[in-house]
Design an enzyme around this catalytic site. Structure first.
Site, PDB file in Angstrom:
ATOM      1  N   LYS A 107       0.816  -1.222   0.000  1.00  0.00           N
ATOM      2  CA  LYS A 107       0.000   0.000   0.000  1.00  0.00           C
ATOM      3  C   LYS A 107       0.853   1.276   0.000  1.00  0.00           C
ATOM      4  O   LYS A 107       0.745   2.071  -0.915  1.00  0.00           O
ATOM      5  CB  LYS A 107      -0.978   0.010   1.181  1.00  0.00           C
ATOM      6  CG  LYS A 107      -1.981  -1.118   1.133  1.00  0.00           C
ATOM      7  CD  LYS A 107      -2.849  -1.013  -0.104  1.00  0.00           C
ATOM      8  CE  LYS A 107      -3.855  -2.106  -0.229  1.00  0.00           C
ATOM      9  NZ  LYS A 107      -3.318  -3.470  -0.226  1.00  0.00           N
TER      10      LYS A 107
HETATM   11  C1  LIG Z   1      -8.932  -0.184  -0.613  1.00  0.00           C
HETATM   12  C2  LIG Z   1      -8.534  -1.054   0.541  1.00  0.00           C
HETATM   13  N1  LIG Z   1      -9.228  -0.976   1.698  1.00  0.00           N
HETATM   14  C3  LIG Z   1      -8.894  -1.716   2.772  1.00  0.00           C
HETATM   15  C4  LIG Z   1      -7.826  -2.594   2.727  1.00  0.00           C
HETATM   16  C5  LIG Z   1      -7.539  -3.447   3.927  1.00  0.00           C
HETATM   17  O1  LIG Z   1      -6.273  -3.224   4.479  1.00  0.00           O
HETATM   18  P1  LIG Z   1      -5.528  -4.407   5.259  1.00  0.00           P
HETATM   19  O2  LIG Z   1      -4.974  -5.354   4.235  1.00  0.00           O
HETATM   20  O3  LIG Z   1      -4.429  -3.666   6.016  1.00  0.00           O
HETATM   21  O4  LIG Z   1      -6.524  -5.041   6.175  1.00  0.00           O
HETATM   22  C6  LIG Z   1      -7.070  -2.697   1.553  1.00  0.00           C
HETATM   23  C7  LIG Z   1      -5.915  -3.602   1.509  1.00  0.00           C
HETATM   24  O5  LIG Z   1      -5.803  -4.580   0.885  1.00  0.00           O
HETATM   25  C8  LIG Z   1      -7.431  -1.934   0.424  1.00  0.00           C
HETATM   26  O6  LIG Z   1      -6.785  -2.028  -0.739  1.00  0.00           O
END
Ligand SMILES: Cc1ncc(COP(=O)(O)O)c(C=O)c1O
Length: 201
Positions: A193
């Site tokens: 990310k």
């Molecule tokens: C747009 C979006 N929202 C939420 C998440 C969730 O984050 P995490 O993987 O840290 O739980 C992600 C990650 O994959 C994402 O791309």
């Protein structure tokens, strides 16, 4: 010979490793002063008044729904292209999900696609709209916020792809995370990310 596409390329430097070792040797493996220091530094970096650290971006979305007291049977609008956590967070609290279409060239929810989703809500109770920024590209927050407020709901930005993004609305710079047009923004430290775009090897 085979070629592999890298899923992500994180940058881990010696001072990062030293900081982890220092934490491991300290009295606190969870909570403790480092969490508060991280929250303060993060809030300052994105221009937010407050930041709350949690285990991942999915937990952040879940907490956002709980903080808004979204209840079973209420409606939440999310874009149809996103990671599944954006929709799941509504389901975690028993809310119903309405998918807004996205612009085929950007993948982002737009004022037009939000308007169409709002029409699907009908007389049900809409509580939140969650635009998702993608690959550093920012949704039209000013117009999405106006439509959301008009519908009596709250805007929450799902912003894992936009840490460090800056947009301009009304000739004013907006750092993603400063929440000028939203109640909250959620982020993720999953390694792909915040990392820079992957270049071909
Ligand atoms: C747009 C979006 N929202 C939420 C998440 C969730 O984050 P995490 O993987 O840290 O739980 C992600 C990650 O994959 C994402 O791309």
């Amino acid at each position: 010979m085979s070629a592999f596409l890298a899923y992500g390329r994180q940058t881990i430097e010696d001072d990062d490793i030293a900081a982890v070792a220092e934490a491991l040797r300290s009295d606190f493996l969870t909570t403790g002063p480092r969490v508060e220091a991280f929250e303060d530094a993060f809030a300052e970096a994105v221009g937010a008044r407050y930041a709350v650290a949690c285990s991942n971006g999915t937990a952040a979305l879940h907490l956002a729904m709980m903080a808004l007291d979204v209840r079973p049977g209420e409606m939440v609008i999310v874009p149809s292209i996103t990671f599944l956590a954006t929709a799941n967070c509504a389901r975690y609290v028993g809310a119903e999900v309405i998918f807004a279409d996205v612009d085929p060239s950007t993948g982002l929810m737009t004022p037009q696609t939000l308007q169409a989703a709002l029409e699907q809500v009908g007389d049900r109770r809409l509580r939140a709209v969650l635009p998702v920024h993608l690959r550093g590209d920012v949704a039209e927050l000013d117009r999405l916020a106006a439509l959301t407020t008009q519908a009596g709901a709250v805007l929450v930005e799902d912003a894992p792809h936009a840490l460090g993004s800056v947009a301009v609305f009304d000739n004013q710079k907006e750092r993603i995370g400063d929440c000028r047009h939203s109640a909250m923004s959620t982020f993720s430290f999953h390694p792909v990310k915040p990392s820079p775009p992957v270049k071909a090897a």
